[in-house]
Design an enzyme around this catalytic site. Structure first.
Site, PDB file in Angstrom:
ATOM      1  N   GLU A  52      17.184  45.436  28.431  1.00 48.61           N
ATOM      2  CA  GLU A  52      16.018  45.210  27.582  1.00 48.61           C
ATOM      3  C   GLU A  52      14.883  46.171  27.928  1.00 48.61           C
ATOM      4  OE1 GLU A  52      17.674  41.014  28.574  1.00 48.61           O
ATOM      5  OE2 GLU A  52      17.715  43.042  29.424  1.00 48.61           O
ATOM      6  N   CYS A  77      16.751  37.656  31.396  1.00 47.59           N
ATOM      7  CA  CYS A  77      16.452  36.935  32.632  1.00 47.59           C
ATOM      8  C   CYS A  77      15.008  36.433  32.628  1.00 47.59           C
ATOM      9  CB  CYS A  77      16.700  37.830  33.849  1.00 47.59           C
ATOM     10  SG  CYS A  77      15.673  39.307  33.915  1.00 47.59           S
ATOM     11  N   THR A 203      53.667  45.564  51.004  1.00 49.45           N
ATOM     12  CA  THR A 203      53.303  46.720  50.172  1.00 49.45           C
ATOM     13  C   THR A 203      52.723  47.835  51.030  1.00 49.45           C
ATOM     14  OG1 THR A 203      52.891  45.315  48.235  1.00 49.45           O
ATOM     15  CG2 THR A 203      51.846  47.480  48.242  1.00 49.45           C
ATOM     16  N   ASP A 207      55.104  50.971  50.851  1.00 50.77           N
ATOM     17  CA  ASP A 207      54.564  52.004  49.963  1.00 50.77           C
ATOM     18  C   ASP A 207      53.450  52.830  50.592  1.00 50.77           C
ATOM     19  OD1 ASP A 207      56.297  51.024  48.041  1.00 50.77           O
ATOM     20  OD2 ASP A 207      54.798  49.730  47.106  1.00 50.77           O
ATOM     21  N   LEU A 211      45.333  52.855  47.353  1.00 53.60           N
ATOM     22  CA  LEU A 211      44.596  51.809  46.633  1.00 53.60           C
ATOM     23  C   LEU A 211      43.199  52.273  46.220  1.00 53.60           C
ATOM     24  CD1 LEU A 211      45.579  48.636  48.714  1.00 53.60           C
ATOM     25  CD2 LEU A 211      46.624  49.478  46.596  1.00 53.60           C
ATOM     26  N   THR A 291      53.189  37.872  47.498  1.00 53.18           N
ATOM     27  CA  THR A 291      51.747  37.687  47.330  1.00 53.18           C
ATOM     28  C   THR A 291      51.418  37.193  45.925  1.00 53.18           C
ATOM     29  OG1 THR A 291      51.318  39.455  48.918  1.00 53.18           O
ATOM     30  CG2 THR A 291      49.514  38.845  47.464  1.00 53.18           C
TER      31      THR A 291
END
Length: 343
Positions: A52, A77, A203, A207, A211, A291
């Site tokens: 705004e 807000c 993982t 691997d 990430l 997982t």
């Protein structure tokens, strides 16, 4: 008055803040005079001016405020945070009509901004394109409604339903890769939208992923590893760089630089509660099967994105299963993508 058109414009602007404004919501705003947009803005970065404010500051002729309408996809807000209340600024500028997509369910707002505007004599309309407004900020709303992060499950599986090859196949050099480069780009874009990415220890061991974001611009999410025993070997990429990583385990609490080991009881719920205490509003769970199945079993997920690659494994670790019909089925390159919603 085409309220829907201008609200969709707010949503387009708001989306530009994705990945930069959390834990604040994505918000866009336009100011309309005689059916022409004379001002627009969006929340660009956490701690900086709200939508705004940016929309108001973009208007060249301040005398038009008292004859204009403001559109905003989330309730302005009414409290002092990193910035002053937007509702107070709207009142000072004399804007007589405000159209709002949806109420802000944050406890500090929750209708107070609307009430303040109405008490100042401003005409307020709420609920324009409400479904789309809620969808854009679904992470924010879930967090403030339930006190838990929004959870997205993501995995790739072969055409014959395996998430990984057998250990023997992997030792013999067979590739565990399933999806195309277009799907990888999709996943990196998804990571850019979330505050955290979570994997299990298998993982990491199999691997050894980064990430991080490498195929899409933006900030890499906080990395989370779920493990029964603490992982400390710096041969793993998540432990040998300068990016923050949390390792949830059953044995110890420890900090080393920007790596933190967090002792917990092993449940997905307690992990999510700890993340919520850290103000993390969303997490994408990228596997593996053990997982992901834990989150499915405990019914602690909101969306699942399932990629089916154009490969056959014939044997291996069976992919997770969701007992629901997908809300979306599409193609990304050669891969099939199914999206599930819960509920």
């Amino acid at each position: 008055m085409n309220h829907e058109y201008y609200m969709r414009k707010c949503l387009e602007l708001a989306e530009k803040g994705m990945g930069n404004v959390a834990p604040n919501p994505m918000v866009g705003s336009v100011i309309v005079y005689q059916e022409q947009i004379i001002g627009e803005g969006y929340h660009e970065q956490y701690g900086f001016a709200h939508a705004e404010v940016n929309a108001i500051n973009s208007v060249k002729d301040a005398s038009l405020f008292k004859k204009s309408r403001m559109y905003v996809n989330l309730e302005p807000c009414s409290h002092h945070g990193k910035t002053p209340p937007c509702s107070d600024l709207i009142i000072r500028k004399g804007i007589p009509h405000v159209i709002i997509g949806t109420i802000d369910n944050h406890a500090k707002v929750a209708g107070k901004g609307i009430e303040k505007l109405k008490k100042a004599g401003i005409k307020v309309e709420v609920g324009i394109e409400e479904k789309k407004c809620l969808e854009l900020n679904k992470r924010f709303h879930k967090f403030h409604n339930t006190g838990l992060p929004f959870v997205i499950l993501k995995w790739a599986q072969s055409k014959d339903g395996f998430i990984s090859r057998t250990e023997l196949d992997l030792k013999n050099g067979k590739s565990n890769w399933i999806t195309s480069s277009k799907s990888i780009e999709y996943v990196h874009k998804q990571r850019a939208s979330e505050e955290a990415v979570l994997v299990g220890s298998n993982t990491i061991r199999i691997d050894n992923p980064f990430l991080t974001l490498r195929r899409f611009p933006g900030k890499s999410p906080l990395r989370i590893v779920l493990s029964s025993k603490p992982i400390e070997n710096e041969k793993y990429k998540v432990l040998n760089d300068n990016l923050p990583t949390l390792i949830y385990n059953r044995e110890m609490n420890k900090k080393k630089g920007n790596k933190e080991w967090v002792k917990f009881n092993g449940s997905a719920k307690s992990l999510l509660m700890n993340l919520a205490a850290r103000k993390i509003q969303s997490v994408i769970v990228e596997g593996g099967a053990k997982t992901i199945n834990q989150f499915i079993k405990d019914d602690l997920w909101d969306e699942a994105h399932v990629f089916i690659g154009d490969v056959l494994f014939k044997d291996g670790t069976i992919a997770p299963r969701i007992k629901k019909e997908p809300s979306f089925i599409g193609k990304i390159g050669k891969d099939k993508l199914s999206i599930y919603n819960n509920p």
